[in-house]
Design an enzyme around this catalytic site. Structure first.
Site, PDB file in Angstrom:
ATOM      1  N   ARG A  17      11.358   5.156  11.617  1.00  0.00           N
ATOM      2  CA  ARG A  17      11.980   6.462  11.860  1.00  0.00           C
ATOM      3  C   ARG A  17      10.986   7.462  12.427  1.00  0.00           C
ATOM      4  NH1 ARG A  17      12.255  11.204   9.299  1.00  0.00           N
ATOM      5  NH2 ARG A  17      11.222  10.454   7.406  1.00  0.00           N
ATOM      6  N   TYR A  71       3.334 -12.718  -6.817  1.00  0.00           N
ATOM      7  CA  TYR A  71       2.395 -11.974  -5.964  1.00  0.00           C
ATOM      8  C   TYR A  71       2.212 -12.677  -4.621  1.00  0.00           C
ATOM      9  CZ  TYR A  71      -1.886  -9.417  -4.699  1.00  0.00           C
ATOM     10  OH  TYR A  71      -2.823  -8.647  -4.064  1.00  0.00           O
TER      11      TYR A  71
END
Length: 293
Positions: A208, A247
């Protein structure tokens, strides 16, 4: 994963014990995100020092010097001089560069109150940029960035990147995610969400605002490697069901999303795979060798 349009920084195993080495390491991450796109920001910082606490420290210091030097308690000139000295002591920030508006960037650092993140914040602040730290304080500590609180170019927001954040930025350094096994295994689902949903939220922000984004990935993307040292072209040997999978796989997906946003939307991205890192401000309960000593 290789791309001519996407830069990966793959580090070697290194152990950082001194602040100077940490500073050099942070320089690499900053260099990866250098951009010619520079804008200004009119936001003001809402964080200030607790002046009551400073006044209390002043009063205590004046009383201490009064007893030690036995000066006239009525001599307001001396008291004023002491006031100035103590205020200077407790409100003095590290020296920062003064950049023109055209060069000063608005930079978001997620996980900026953590071990590596706080050193990165120091470097960016000293360079004269406007820095916003977003951290949920799971492993980050406020004292790591305490020396910047109140500075007009600094803002600390306690926020979880799993939730979207609306902010205007020029660069994003995404370091948010616990990195030591005891921490990321404490809540594996949350660890996965931080690497996936958190990264997705920040990529949306980068798209954006047209900001360049750097993801701090990990050597754990190689899993239990059969190749030493690991090359960037090595795909790894990961157990997707093991205790470290939350992870390992989370970071692998995060890298994939970075690459996807780059190829589909043209988002400028960088990935830094960080290996074992040690140094000042490391969490005392990190659980790895050096902190355990």
């Amino acid at each position: 994963m290789k791309s001519k349009k996407m830069n990966h920084f793959i580090g070697r195993n290194f152990h950082i014990f001194l602040t100077g080495a940490i500073s050099a390491f942070v320089s690499v991450m900053v260099t990866l995100l250098v951009t010619s796109k520079m804008t200004t920001n009119g936001n003001t910082n809402q964080n200030i020092y607790d002046l009551d606490q400073i006044n209390l420290m002043i009063e205590r210091e004046v009383n201490r010097r009064n007893r030690a030097q036995e000066f006239d308690a009525g001599d307001q000139r001396i008291i004023s001089k002491f006031d100035s000295e103590i205020y200077s002591k407790f409100t003095k920030y590290p020296k920062t560069a003064s950049l023109p508006d055209s060069e000063r960037k608005r930079i978001l650092v997620t996980g900026g109150a953590g071990f590596v993140g706080s050193h990165l914040v120091d470097r960016l602040m000293i360079q004269g940029h406007e820095v916003t730290v977003v951290d949920n304080m799971f492993t980050g500590r406020k004292k790591n960035v305490q020396h910047w609180i109140g500075h007009p170019n600094f803002q600390l927001i306690v926020h979880d990147v799993v939730e979207p954040i609306l902010i205007e930025v020029d660069q994003i350094y995404h370091l948010a995610c616990p990195a030591s096994p005891p921490h990321y295994q404490y809540n594996p689902i949350k660890t996965i969400k931080t690497s996936t949903q958190g990264t997705l939220n920040l990529l949306g922000l980068a798209k954006r605002t047209k900001a360049r984004m750097l993801l701090t990935s990990t050597s754990e993307v190689y899993g239990d490697p059969e190749e030493h040292p690991q090359k960037e072209s090595y795909w790894g040997n990961v157990n997707q069901l093991g205790p470290r999978a939350c992870y390992d796989e989370g970071k692998r997906v995060a890298e994939t999303m970075m690459y996807a946003y780059h190829t589909q939307s043209g988002t400028e991205v960088r990935v830094a795979r960080i290996f074992n890192t040690f140094g000042p401000r490391m969490h005392p309960n990190d659980g790895r060798v050096v902190s355990n000593f």
